[in-house]
Design an enzyme around this catalytic site. Structure first.
Site, PDB file in Angstrom:
ATOM      1  N   ARG A 107     -23.569  -0.823  20.943  1.00  0.00           N
ATOM      2  CA  ARG A 107     -23.880  -0.714  19.517  1.00  0.00           C
ATOM      3  C   ARG A 107     -25.122   0.175  19.323  1.00  0.00           C
ATOM      4  O   ARG A 107     -26.048   0.142  20.134  1.00  0.00           O
ATOM      5  CB  ARG A 107     -24.176  -2.119  19.009  1.00  0.00           C
ATOM      6  CG  ARG A 107     -24.530  -2.243  17.535  1.00  0.00           C
ATOM      7  CD  ARG A 107     -23.348  -2.085  16.677  1.00  0.00           C
ATOM      8  NE  ARG A 107     -23.545  -2.635  15.331  1.00  0.00           N
ATOM      9  CZ  ARG A 107     -22.763  -2.332  14.311  1.00  0.00           C
ATOM     10  NH1 ARG A 107     -21.750  -1.484  14.462  1.00  0.00           N
ATOM     11  NH2 ARG A 107     -22.955  -2.873  13.128  1.00  0.00           N
ATOM     12  N   THR A 382     -13.370   2.660  11.269  1.00  0.00           N
ATOM     13  CA  THR A 382     -13.661   2.256  12.644  1.00  0.00           C
ATOM     14  C   THR A 382     -12.364   2.476  13.386  1.00  0.00           C
ATOM     15  O   THR A 382     -11.349   2.792  12.776  1.00  0.00           O
ATOM     16  CB  THR A 382     -14.089   0.779  12.631  1.00  0.00           C
ATOM     17  OG1 THR A 382     -15.281   0.700  11.875  1.00  0.00           O
ATOM     18  CG2 THR A 382     -14.316   0.210  14.005  1.00  0.00           C
ATOM     19  N   THR A 400     -17.012   2.840  16.385  1.00  0.00           N
ATOM     20  CA  THR A 400     -17.130   3.281  14.987  1.00  0.00           C
ATOM     21  C   THR A 400     -18.295   4.219  14.738  1.00  0.00           C
ATOM     22  O   THR A 400     -19.271   4.236  15.480  1.00  0.00           O
ATOM     23  CB  THR A 400     -17.295   2.041  14.068  1.00  0.00           C
ATOM     24  OG1 THR A 400     -17.185   2.431  12.712  1.00  0.00           O
ATOM     25  CG2 THR A 400     -18.615   1.335  14.294  1.00  0.00           C
ATOM     26  N   SER A 453     -22.641  -6.529  13.397  1.00  0.00           N
ATOM     27  CA  SER A 453     -21.310  -5.929  13.272  1.00  0.00           C
ATOM     28  C   SER A 453     -20.260  -7.005  12.989  1.00  0.00           C
ATOM     29  O   SER A 453     -20.494  -8.192  13.218  1.00  0.00           O
ATOM     30  CB  SER A 453     -20.967  -5.226  14.590  1.00  0.00           C
ATOM     31  OG  SER A 453     -19.648  -4.751  14.577  1.00  0.00           O
ATOM     32  N   SER A 454     -19.099  -6.555  12.511  1.00  0.00           N
ATOM     33  CA  SER A 454     -17.945  -7.455  12.380  1.00  0.00           C
ATOM     34  C   SER A 454     -16.865  -7.123  13.407  1.00  0.00           C
ATOM     35  O   SER A 454     -15.789  -7.725  13.393  1.00  0.00           O
ATOM     36  CB  SER A 454     -17.331  -7.325  10.985  1.00  0.00           C
ATOM     37  OG  SER A 454     -18.253  -7.667  10.001  1.00  0.00           O
ATOM     38  N   GLY A 474     -11.834  -1.939   9.809  1.00  0.00           N
ATOM     39  CA  GLY A 474     -11.724  -2.585   8.505  1.00  0.00           C
ATOM     40  C   GLY A 474     -12.991  -3.246   8.006  1.00  0.00           C
ATOM     41  O   GLY A 474     -12.927  -4.069   7.087  1.00  0.00           O
ATOM     42  N   GLY A 475     -14.141  -2.911   8.611  1.00  0.00           N
ATOM     43  CA  GLY A 475     -15.398  -3.473   8.126  1.00  0.00           C
ATOM     44  C   GLY A 475     -15.341  -4.989   8.119  1.00  0.00           C
ATOM     45  O   GLY A 475     -14.959  -5.613   9.116  1.00  0.00           O
TER      46      GLY A 475
HETATM   47  O1  DON Z   1     -19.720  -2.805  12.778  1.00  0.00           O
HETATM   48  C1  DON Z   1     -19.163  -3.048  11.731  1.00  0.00           C
HETATM   49  O2  DON Z   1     -18.795  -4.158  11.397  1.00  0.00           O
HETATM   50  C2  DON Z   1     -18.852  -1.904  10.799  1.00  0.00           C
HETATM   51  N1  DON Z   1     -19.752  -0.822  11.042  1.00  0.00           N
HETATM   52  C3  DON Z   1     -17.439  -1.505  10.992  1.00  0.00           C
HETATM   53  C4  DON Z   1     -17.046  -0.398  10.093  1.00  0.00           C
HETATM   54  C5  DON Z   1     -15.611  -0.307   9.884  1.00  0.00           C
HETATM   55  O3  DON Z   1     -14.845  -1.071  10.378  1.00  0.00           O
HETATM   56  C6  DON Z   1     -15.198   0.774   8.975  1.00  0.00           C
HETATM   57  N2  DON Z   1     -13.852   0.726   8.641  1.00  0.00           N
HETATM   58  N3  DON Z   1     -12.912   0.527   9.176  1.00  0.00           N
END
Ligand code: DON
Length: 571
Positions: A107, A382, A400, A453-454, A474-475
């Protein structure tokens, strides 16, 4: 026989099985099953067909799953630059053929000159866009260090071999798909405004599907990494190009930040769901802990009997999600900076108490769980990939830049995009990030700290053997998409492809609404949910899983061809 579902355009890899449910009875209903790519040896499932092919080629050449993972990561940086990256970060969760498990945290980190209120103005108000676009939004990238670590600890081929396909692709060009051309065109003004020079992603006329994107500067950067490993990125030419870029654009990443970046091997989080063992990513990702909390909450209930996406099932899952995301906002952050109460969060007594006030017939307003108000910005930028090799080694990587093309800064002379991961910090207590997630002290900015992060790269075992490799972009919806996909296979008896294709929904405590994909619920279900007190919000797309199921001596690779250009190939 009922009508076949739509075959995807990678029809070569998709197998449609029509099974007759039982024997004998004359008016038997046919059960239509959709499967992904089937093979008996090895499987690669990624967001881009070229990257998938690179992984398969490495495996066929005798590389293991970790060699293939490194090669795929670099290939995605070229073929899928909106999310594949060398300027971002991510997480690996692995399980070797012998059953050893582990995880690598590569990360991004806050630069040493970062500080808690760096995105606030004099009135302590958030300055719009500062944590999402442009130079100040970038954390110190971790991907290259991560790939070097994975290769040196788990790989078997030479590092140079693994990066070569990406170099070739950058030189020879990548043919754009419809989605990629469209995205580049959509962001054209941003690329122009944020970069003060002519970048290769902007050209006089719009991009068309079938056009070729050449990336000669990225090829040179990859060659430097090929020649010098981590030094090819974190020292000398590439590092100087990043720091020059920072100085031109008002960013704060220094040579020292780059020199000092190190990825970290961490214990994965492990738990049980029914008779299955689940292995996922721990902090600084919230994914693993949240997933295990959700699974623990669903375990006492027979959702198989209740049915897939019925009001009863959706209501319970929503109530669990509401509470788990409230915990996420309060207790989770970088474990090197904040004492994450992991044992407490996964303790069954704590969870029984946390979920004990769920009314199976009535929604609990999120305000009663905790206060707040947020809006969500859609993003799908991501990327996750899953690999199993012929020995049975497994790799799940989610990686990501955060937003689409990260902070949109293309490092001049180096040809790659930087992340906007700083937005994943809680930049002000209670202020929502681009995914509507809120947080506080646990995830406040500090120099050298990793943002929460998720991302939830996850492995599932059954009876001591590997069963599933899953993950998605998917954030904030990553956690709930992985949750649903696992339930879809284990409880609802879906194939891996059906579980990936299945319409998804999501609740994240705040805002207090169930986001759902079109056709996720029928009209009667929606009415029942609203009667229980839920707000429903239609959302274009949730999840984009690239997963593998290993069952009955075969591998089923399921790539989300409905929501992206994702492709699974096995042999
Ligand atoms: O680490 C995270 O949770 C976010 N930066 C992830 C970003 C993401 O999944 C964007 N879209 N798909």
């Amino acid at each position: 026989m009922s009508t076949f579902r739509r075959l995807n355009r990678w029809s070569g890899y998709m197998l449609l099985l029509v099974l007759t449910a039982c024997t004998g009875a004359p008016n038997q209903v046919s059960v239509e099953r959709v499967q992904g790519a089937i093979s008996s040896h090895a499987m690669v499932s990624t967001a881009h067909p070229l990257a998938t092919q690179v992984g398969v080629d490495i495996l066929k050449r005798g590389g293991n799953a970790y060699d293939a993972a490194v090669a795929v990561q670099f290939a995605l940086a070229v073929a899928y630059p909106r999310a594949g990256n060398i300027g971002g970060g991510g997480f690996l969760v692995f399980r070797t053929a012998e059953g050893e498990i582990g995880s690598l945290d590569f990360r991004e980190k806050a630069p040493m000159n970062a500080f808690k209120d760096m995105y606030l103005n004099e009135d302590q108000q958030v300055v719009e866009g500062l944590s999402t676009n442009g130079h100040l939004a970038s954390g110190v990238p971790g991907t290259v260090d991560g790939m070097v670590e994975i290769h040196s600890e788990l790989g078997s081929l030479t590092f140079a071999e693994l990066i070569q396909p990406a170099i070739d692709m950058a030189i020879n060009g990548v043919v754009l798909t419809h989605r990629e051309a469209e995205q580049l065109n959509e962001l054209r003004d941003d690329f122009r405004a944020i970069n003060n020079y002519e970048t290769h992603v902007v050209r006089p006329s719009p991009w068309m599907p079938g056009d070729t994107l050449f990336q000669p500067e990225l090829a040179q950067t990859l060659k430097r990494i090929q020649g010098s490993g981590r030094a090819g990125f974190y020292h000398s030419t590439t590092a100087s190009l990043i720091v020059d870029e920072m100085q031109r654009g008002g960013g704060i990443i220094t040579m020292e930040d780059l020199r000092d970046y190190r990825s970290v091997w961490r214990e994965p989080v492990v738990g049980h769901y029914r008779s299955y063992r689940v292995i996922s990513m721990g902090p600084p990702s919230s994914g693993g802990i949240a997933l295990l909390q959700l699974l623990a909450g669903i375990a006492p209930h027979n959702i198989k009997q209740w049915g897939f996406n019925t009001s009863r099932t959706v209501h319970l899952m929503t109530e669990l999600e509401r509470r788990v995301y409230a915990d996420r906002a309060t207790y989770l952050g970088d474990p090197d900076f904040f004492d994450v109460p992991q044992d407490m969060l996964l303790d069954i007594n704590y969870l029984n108490d946390r979920f004990g006030d769920i009314n199976l017939n009535k929604a609990t307003p999120s305000q009663k769980v905790k206060k707040g108000h947020v809006e969500i910005i859609e993003s799908m930028e991501t990327t996750h990939f899953s690999i199993i090799d012929s020995q049975g080694n497994a790799a799940a990587i989610t990686t990501t830049l955060n937003g689409s093309y990260g902070n949109k800064v293309l490092v001049k002379g180096a040809g790659f995009f930087l992340n906007n991961e700083m937005d994943d910090f809680s930049i002000k207590p209670g202020f929502p990030n681009m995914f509507g997630l809120v947080g506080g002290v646990a995830n406040a900015i500090a120099p050298g700290k990793r943002m929460l992060s998720s991302m939830t790269p996850t492995l599932v075992e059954k009876d001591g053997a590997l069963l599933m490799v899953v993950g998605t972009p998917g954030g904030s919806t990553i956690i709930t998409s992985v949750f649903q996909t696992i339930l879809n296979v284990i409880d609802h008896g879906m194939t891996m492809q059906e579980a990936v294709n299945a319409k998804k929904f999501h609740h994240q405590w705040l805002p207090d609404e169930i986001d759902y994909e079109e056709e996720a619920f029928d009209q009667a279900t929606m009415e029942k949910l609203m009667k229980m007190g839920h707000q429903l919000q239609l959302r274009e797309s949730i999840g984009r899983m690239d997963a593998i199921l290993r069952q009955d001596g075969q591998l089923e690779g399921a790539a989300d061809y409905l929501r992206g250009d994702d492709t699974a190939i096995g042999y």
